[in-house]
Design an enzyme around this catalytic site. Sequence first.
Site, PDB file in Angstrom:
ATOM      1  N   CYS A 178       0.844  -1.198   0.000  1.00  0.00           N
ATOM      2  CA  CYS A 178       0.000   0.000   0.000  1.00  0.00           C
ATOM      3  C   CYS A 178       0.882   1.251   0.000  1.00  0.00           C
ATOM      4  O   CYS A 178       1.394   1.655   1.060  1.00  0.00           O
ATOM      5  CB  CYS A 178      -0.917  -0.025   1.226  1.00  0.00           C
ATOM      6  SG  CYS A 178      -1.950   1.430   1.353  1.00  0.00           S
ATOM      7  N   CYS A 191      -0.283   4.119   2.111  1.00  0.00           N
ATOM      8  CA  CYS A 191      -0.153   3.889   3.562  1.00  0.00           C
ATOM      9  C   CYS A 191       1.301   4.075   4.004  1.00  0.00           C
ATOM     10  O   CYS A 191       1.563   4.658   5.047  1.00  0.00           O
ATOM     11  CB  CYS A 191      -0.556   2.465   3.941  1.00  0.00           C
ATOM     12  SG  CYS A 191      -2.086   1.899   3.226  1.00  0.00           S
ATOM     13  N   ASP A 192       2.243   3.536   3.216  1.00  0.00           N
ATOM     14  CA  ASP A 192       3.624   3.415   3.703  1.00  0.00           C
ATOM     15  C   ASP A 192       4.623   4.301   2.967  1.00  0.00           C
ATOM     16  O   ASP A 192       5.797   4.354   3.360  1.00  0.00           O
ATOM     17  CB  ASP A 192       4.091   1.950   3.562  1.00  0.00           C
ATOM     18  CG  ASP A 192       3.215   1.005   4.368  1.00  0.00           C
ATOM     19  OD1 ASP A 192       2.679   1.448   5.398  1.00  0.00           O
ATOM     20  OD2 ASP A 192       3.061  -0.160   3.962  1.00  0.00           O
TER      21      ASP A 192
HETATM   22  C1  LIG Z   1      -4.204   1.239  -1.920  1.00  0.00           C
HETATM   23  C2  LIG Z   1      -5.577   1.206  -2.557  1.00  0.00           C
HETATM   24  C3  LIG Z   1      -6.006   2.292  -3.290  1.00  0.00           C
HETATM   25  C4  LIG Z   1      -7.298   2.295  -3.854  1.00  0.00           C
HETATM   26  N1  LIG Z   1      -7.723   3.399  -4.533  1.00  0.00           N
HETATM   27  C5  LIG Z   1      -8.982   3.454  -4.993  1.00  0.00           C
HETATM   28  C6  LIG Z   1      -9.466   4.630  -5.646  1.00  0.00           C
HETATM   29  O1  LIG Z   1      -8.748   5.619  -5.809  1.00  0.00           O
HETATM   30  N2  LIG Z   1     -10.770   4.633  -6.072  1.00  0.00           N
HETATM   31  C7  LIG Z   1     -11.585   3.568  -5.901  1.00  0.00           C
HETATM   32  O2  LIG Z   1     -12.756   3.663  -6.269  1.00  0.00           O
HETATM   33  N3  LIG Z   1     -11.137   2.434  -5.325  1.00  0.00           N
HETATM   34  C8  LIG Z   1      -9.875   2.350  -4.869  1.00  0.00           C
HETATM   35  N4  LIG Z   1      -9.404   1.207  -4.288  1.00  0.00           N
HETATM   36  C9  LIG Z   1     -10.279   0.013  -4.279  1.00  0.00           C
HETATM   37  C10 LIG Z   1     -11.361   0.133  -3.231  1.00  0.00           C
HETATM   38  O3  LIG Z   1     -10.776   0.490  -1.979  1.00  0.00           O
HETATM   39  C11 LIG Z   1     -12.095  -1.178  -3.147  1.00  0.00           C
HETATM   40  O4  LIG Z   1     -12.669  -1.465  -4.403  1.00  0.00           O
HETATM   41  C12 LIG Z   1     -13.214  -1.117  -2.110  1.00  0.00           C
HETATM   42  O5  LIG Z   1     -12.703  -0.798  -0.824  1.00  0.00           O
HETATM   43  C13 LIG Z   1     -13.948  -2.458  -2.041  1.00  0.00           C
HETATM   44  O6  LIG Z   1     -14.875  -2.389  -1.013  1.00  0.00           O
HETATM   45  P1  LIG Z   1     -15.446  -3.711  -0.338  1.00  0.00           P
HETATM   46  O7  LIG Z   1     -16.337  -3.250   0.768  1.00  0.00           O
HETATM   47  O8  LIG Z   1     -15.976  -4.615  -1.367  1.00  0.00           O
HETATM   48  O9  LIG Z   1     -14.177  -4.484   0.277  1.00  0.00           O
HETATM   49  P2  LIG Z   1     -13.035  -4.041   1.279  1.00  0.00           P
HETATM   50  O10 LIG Z   1     -12.806  -2.585   1.220  1.00  0.00           O
HETATM   51  O11 LIG Z   1     -11.898  -4.957   0.983  1.00  0.00           O
HETATM   52  O12 LIG Z   1     -13.640  -4.380   2.722  1.00  0.00           O
HETATM   53  C14 LIG Z   1     -13.847  -5.712   3.136  1.00  0.00           C
HETATM   54  C15 LIG Z   1     -13.874  -5.765   4.656  1.00  0.00           C
HETATM   55  O13 LIG Z   1     -14.223  -7.091   5.062  1.00  0.00           O
HETATM   56  C16 LIG Z   1     -13.428  -7.461   6.183  1.00  0.00           C
HETATM   57  N5  LIG Z   1     -13.381  -8.931   6.239  1.00  0.00           N
HETATM   58  C17 LIG Z   1     -12.788  -9.765   5.352  1.00  0.00           C
HETATM   59  N6  LIG Z   1     -12.982 -11.048   5.704  1.00  0.00           N
HETATM   60  C18 LIG Z   1     -13.732 -11.032   6.841  1.00  0.00           C
HETATM   61  C19 LIG Z   1     -14.271 -12.053   7.688  1.00  0.00           C
HETATM   62  N7  LIG Z   1     -14.088 -13.351   7.409  1.00  0.00           N
HETATM   63  N8  LIG Z   1     -14.973 -11.684   8.788  1.00  0.00           N
HETATM   64  C20 LIG Z   1     -15.159 -10.358   9.069  1.00  0.00           C
HETATM   65  N9  LIG Z   1     -14.665  -9.338   8.300  1.00  0.00           N
HETATM   66  C21 LIG Z   1     -13.977  -9.673   7.193  1.00  0.00           C
HETATM   67  C22 LIG Z   1     -12.081  -6.810   5.898  1.00  0.00           C
HETATM   68  O14 LIG Z   1     -11.344  -6.642   7.103  1.00  0.00           O
HETATM   69  C23 LIG Z   1     -12.523  -5.473   5.297  1.00  0.00           C
HETATM   70  O15 LIG Z   1     -12.689  -4.471   6.290  1.00  0.00           O
HETATM   71  C24 LIG Z   1      -8.143   1.173  -3.700  1.00  0.00           C
HETATM   72  C25 LIG Z   1      -7.686   0.068  -2.970  1.00  0.00           C
HETATM   73  C26 LIG Z   1      -6.423   0.076  -2.404  1.00  0.00           C
HETATM   74  C27 LIG Z   1      -5.928  -1.109  -1.598  1.00  0.00           C
END
Ligand SMILES: Cc1cc2nc3c(=O)[nH]c(=O)nc-3n(C[C@H](O)[C@H](O)[C@H](O)COP(=O)(O)OP(=O)(O)OC[C@H]3O[C@@H](n4cnc5c(N)ncnc54)[C@H](O)[C@@H]3O)c2cc1C
Length: 323
Positions: free
Chosen positions: A151, A154-155
């Site tokens: 990331c 982050c870092d």
């Molecule tokens: C460095 C980085 C930069 C990004 N930049 C952008 C950007 O500029 N624009 C954009 O639109 N998108 C960006 N993204 C992508 C975006 O963040 C993701 O598409 C989005 O967060 C997906 O959302 P989600 O809720 O599906 O999953 P996630 O955000 O991955 O959330 C999933 C959650 O589930 C939890 N979890 C997993 N397994 C379990 C379990 N078994 N029990 C309980 N909890 C669990 C995890 O801890 C996490 O909190 C970026 C991603 C990263 C890593």
Amino acid sequence: MNEKQTANETSAACKEGSGGVIDVAVIGAGPAGLTAGLYAARAGLEAVLFERIAPGGQLAQTEHMENYPGFPDGSNGFELAFAMKQHADRFGVNHVGEEVSSVDFTQNPKVLRTAFGEYRAKSVIIATGARPRKLGLDLEEELQGRGVSYCATCDGSFFRGKSVMVVGGGNTAAADAIYLSRICEKVYLVHRRDKLRATAIYHKRLEDLPNVEFVWNAVPRKLVADEGALAGVRIEMLETGEERDIAVNGLFVAVGTEPNTEFLDDALTLDETGYIVADETGTTEVPGVYAAGDVRTKVLRQVVTAVADGALCAEEAAEYLAI
Ligand SMILES: Cc1cc2nc3c(=O)[nH]c(=O)nc-3n(C[C@H](O)[C@H](O)[C@H](O)COP(=O)(O)OP(=O)(O)OC[C@H]3O[C@@H](n4cnc5c(N)ncnc54)[C@H](O)[C@@H]3O)c2cc1C
């Protein structure tokens, strides 16, 4: 339950044996899960979010986001994630700070298991997102936090004025290299092909950066450590087979993501890369079980598509519960 109820009270009230059955259990409190919780709670359903780390998911690790509508100057991912949680909380979403380790969807209510007990739910929305893919090199794990990172936002600041390498060729790798070029003295962008897969807008921006060096047709083969920290990366030039040692203090791995679906075992059908097979409404093959956000099969994994999925899944769950 009301919004003032604590996570522990929620946990006790919903656990197997206490008689409580959750209307909508949401696994994962990233953008998809928080939105699913918000929509379910606003529909008058009892929504409980299970989160193993902290609400926000990958969004909370994103320092600056330029593509979420409504923020012409960009938005801070951590702040946006916090606002999403507050928004969900305002409508009475409950939180359980536990990791779901296994599920049983063969019975109704459905069963979720954590290290602390069993929960039963009439419907389940899986929003567990994805995690960065690793390179699989020796020392990669040991050096995480000591030079190896997944990331940049982050870092990156730990490597101010230093040389770093970004590995990957997609949008994340390109964005990471641009971001790091502002902080670091030198950024090597290593990609296994001779051009990036990233969107065209990134190409021009990268080419204009004097401290970014492209290393095409190359893959990292070995991490070199010095006194417990990353000191360099040995890469193989794929066209010639030659090896080249590049001295860097930071290695940012941006080679894709893997879905967090291990806990499902064989409860749902996954595609060949492990993502949950679900349609555009998040509907899976099991009635009452939905998949939202990065964890499901889809073309674009972004915050905007994750929140849309969360809303759709909650609507589908509400319809299922009304039957
Ligand atoms: C460095 C980085 C930069 C990004 N930049 C952008 C950007 O500029 N624009 C954009 O639109 N998108 C960006 N993204 C992508 C975006 O963040 C993701 O598409 C989005 O967060 C997906 O959302 P989600 O809720 O599906 O999953 P996630 O955000 O991955 O959330 C999933 C959650 O589930 C939890 N979890 C997993 N397994 C379990 C379990 N078994 N029990 C309980 N909890 C669990 C995890 O801890 C996490 O909190 C970026 C991603 C990263 C890593």
